[in-house]
Design an enzyme around this catalytic site. Sequence first.
Site, PDB file in Angstrom:
ATOM      1  N   SER A  49      -2.347 -12.839   3.907  1.00 42.31           N
ATOM      2  CA  SER A  49      -2.934 -12.584   2.576  1.00 42.31           C
ATOM      3  C   SER A  49      -1.969 -13.009   1.469  1.00 42.31           C
ATOM      4  O   SER A  49      -2.396 -13.337   0.363  1.00 42.31           O
ATOM      5  CB  SER A  49      -3.353 -11.114   2.417  1.00 42.31           C
ATOM      6  N   LYS A  65       0.793  -1.222   0.000  1.00 39.39           N
ATOM      7  CA  LYS A  65       0.000   0.000   0.000  1.00 39.39           C
ATOM      8  C   LYS A  65       0.832   1.281   0.000  1.00 39.39           C
ATOM      9  O   LYS A  65       0.290   2.358  -0.204  1.00 39.39           O
ATOM     10  CB  LYS A  65      -0.947  -0.003   1.198  1.00 39.39           C
TER      11      LYS A  65
HETATM   12  C1  LIG Z   1      -2.378  -7.232   3.654  1.00 39.10           C
HETATM   13  C2  LIG Z   1      -3.079  -6.937   2.369  1.00 39.10           C
HETATM   14  N1  LIG Z   1      -3.221  -7.904   1.476  1.00 39.10           N
HETATM   15  C3  LIG Z   1      -3.849  -7.687   0.294  1.00 39.10           C
HETATM   16  C4  LIG Z   1      -4.385  -6.481  -0.037  1.00 39.10           C
HETATM   17  C5  LIG Z   1      -5.118  -6.316  -1.335  1.00 39.10           C
HETATM   18  O1  LIG Z   1      -4.609  -5.364  -2.230  1.00 39.10           O
HETATM   19  P1  LIG Z   1      -5.571  -4.459  -3.072  1.00 39.10           P
HETATM   20  O2  LIG Z   1      -6.275  -3.521  -2.136  1.00 39.10           O
HETATM   21  O3  LIG Z   1      -4.696  -3.733  -4.032  1.00 39.10           O
HETATM   22  O4  LIG Z   1      -6.560  -5.348  -3.778  1.00 39.10           O
HETATM   23  C6  LIG Z   1      -4.258  -5.457   0.881  1.00 39.10           C
HETATM   24  C7  LIG Z   1      -4.858  -4.194   0.633  1.00 39.10           C
HETATM   25  O5  LIG Z   1      -5.299  -3.522   1.529  1.00 39.10           O
HETATM   26  C8  LIG Z   1      -3.582  -5.683   2.115  1.00 39.10           C
HETATM   27  O6  LIG Z   1      -3.464  -4.726   3.037  1.00 39.10           O
END
Ligand SMILES: Cc1ncc(COP(=O)(O)O)c(C=O)c1O
Length: 445
Positions: free
Chosen positions: A272, A53
């Site tokens: 994630s 981010k």
């Molecule tokens: C830890 C984590 N994984 C995955 C994502 C997903 O990314 P995106 O928001 O670009 O889809 C985010 C986004 O907030 C995140 O903070």
Amino acid sequence: MNDPALRVHDSILGLLSSADNPTPLVRLNRVVPFRDTQVYAKLEWYNPFGAVKDRVAANLVADGEARLTVQAGQKLVEPTSGNTGMALAMIANAKGYTLTTPLSVEIPLEKRTMLRFFGAEVIELEDALCPAPGAPEGAIAMAMEMAERPGFHMLNQYVNEANPDAHYKTTGPEIWRQTEGTVTHFVAGLGTCGTITGTGRFLKEQRSALKVLGVHPAEGHDIPGVRSLRQLQQTQLFRPAEYDGLAEVQNQAAFELCLRLNREESIIAGPSSAMALAGAFELVPDEPGHVVVVIFPDSAFKYASSVVKYLPGLEPGAAKPAAPRDALLDTMVENVRGNADLTIDVDAAHEQWQVGRPFVLDVRPSDEYQEAHIPSAVSRPIAVLGENYAGLPDDLDAPIFTVCQRGNSSLSGVLFLQSLGYRTVRSITGGMLAWREKGFVTDAE
Ligand SMILES: Cc1ncc(COP(=O)(O)O)c(C=O)c1O
């Protein structure tokens, strides 16, 4: 002094990633179920504030500055699941703005504390883990209401095209350059969908056949940062028509793969990242020439209070859990037997040994090895195999044969070497007994 090539920067913001200063791409070797498909993880915690981010926050602010919606002394407000907020808080500090962030109490305590630590004003609300735009009491509604007040501005990562644009301008070009244009599949977990939409668009412009694949958690999940299919309907940047496939991953499966990534690959990935990887395993076929890049958004360090809920043996005072590798070997050894890709008959082994002198690992007890062994074979009795990795080839593609007396325990040797990431390991069927019966050359010690 400012020399990015030497990693000297005159401000922390100089560390933000770009094609010239990419986050690392690291090949995964041990947890990957593929024989031919290569899988690379893009480690986004190498950004200056610890997550993917950082790219988005920097571009949201830069875009706002260019449009004059963000000006000197600006009060920013943003509902965030944590990572965008942390990056915005730091960029706000660096640029003389302030950040107020309404967020759910379901967000891990680590993140809420760190936001305060970084100087943001945190307003905690009884909202869902992923803020829902329609919920009147939720984080997004509160941020929108605050954004109406004089002096405040909401960047709104959920709808702002500067979010996917950040990835179009940086993540995509980095991956294209780092893979020298060989990437065939791009995989990302889905939250706001800025990553998949922006990076996917750039990469497809370079190669239209490239597959852009999204991974989401199952309903009721507990993985911060990503959204279930239902939660994704509330995200304007979710554009499934632009993607080539979606996979759903169960919460528990993501946490278990997260543990394996940390223990077996020594990669400090958070939940994630593991979820995205589990989806990649489902979506990408195992074929020569496939090069997969999976975004690993952030590290495990923010998720102690999450992982402890789903993985046994992590609470204080818990006994050390059994090494997963041992359990793996027990259950998998039978599958190796009879698998033509993982075994080699003694004549073929001899022929290849004469031509190319592959590395031979002899897993029998030392006395049997001393009596007679294949010349140049390295002795590593099965009982101590897991204790000593010294002397193994550096090249994970090096051909390796394992050998024992009859071709049984050498099957465990194959699995063990595979678990270390070696890709071309085979057990000699019939073992040393077959080798000697044929009259092939041996050495004694
Ligand atoms: C830890 C984590 N994984 C995955 C994502 C997903 O990314 P995106 O928001 O670009 O889809 C985010 C986004 O907030 C995140 O903070």
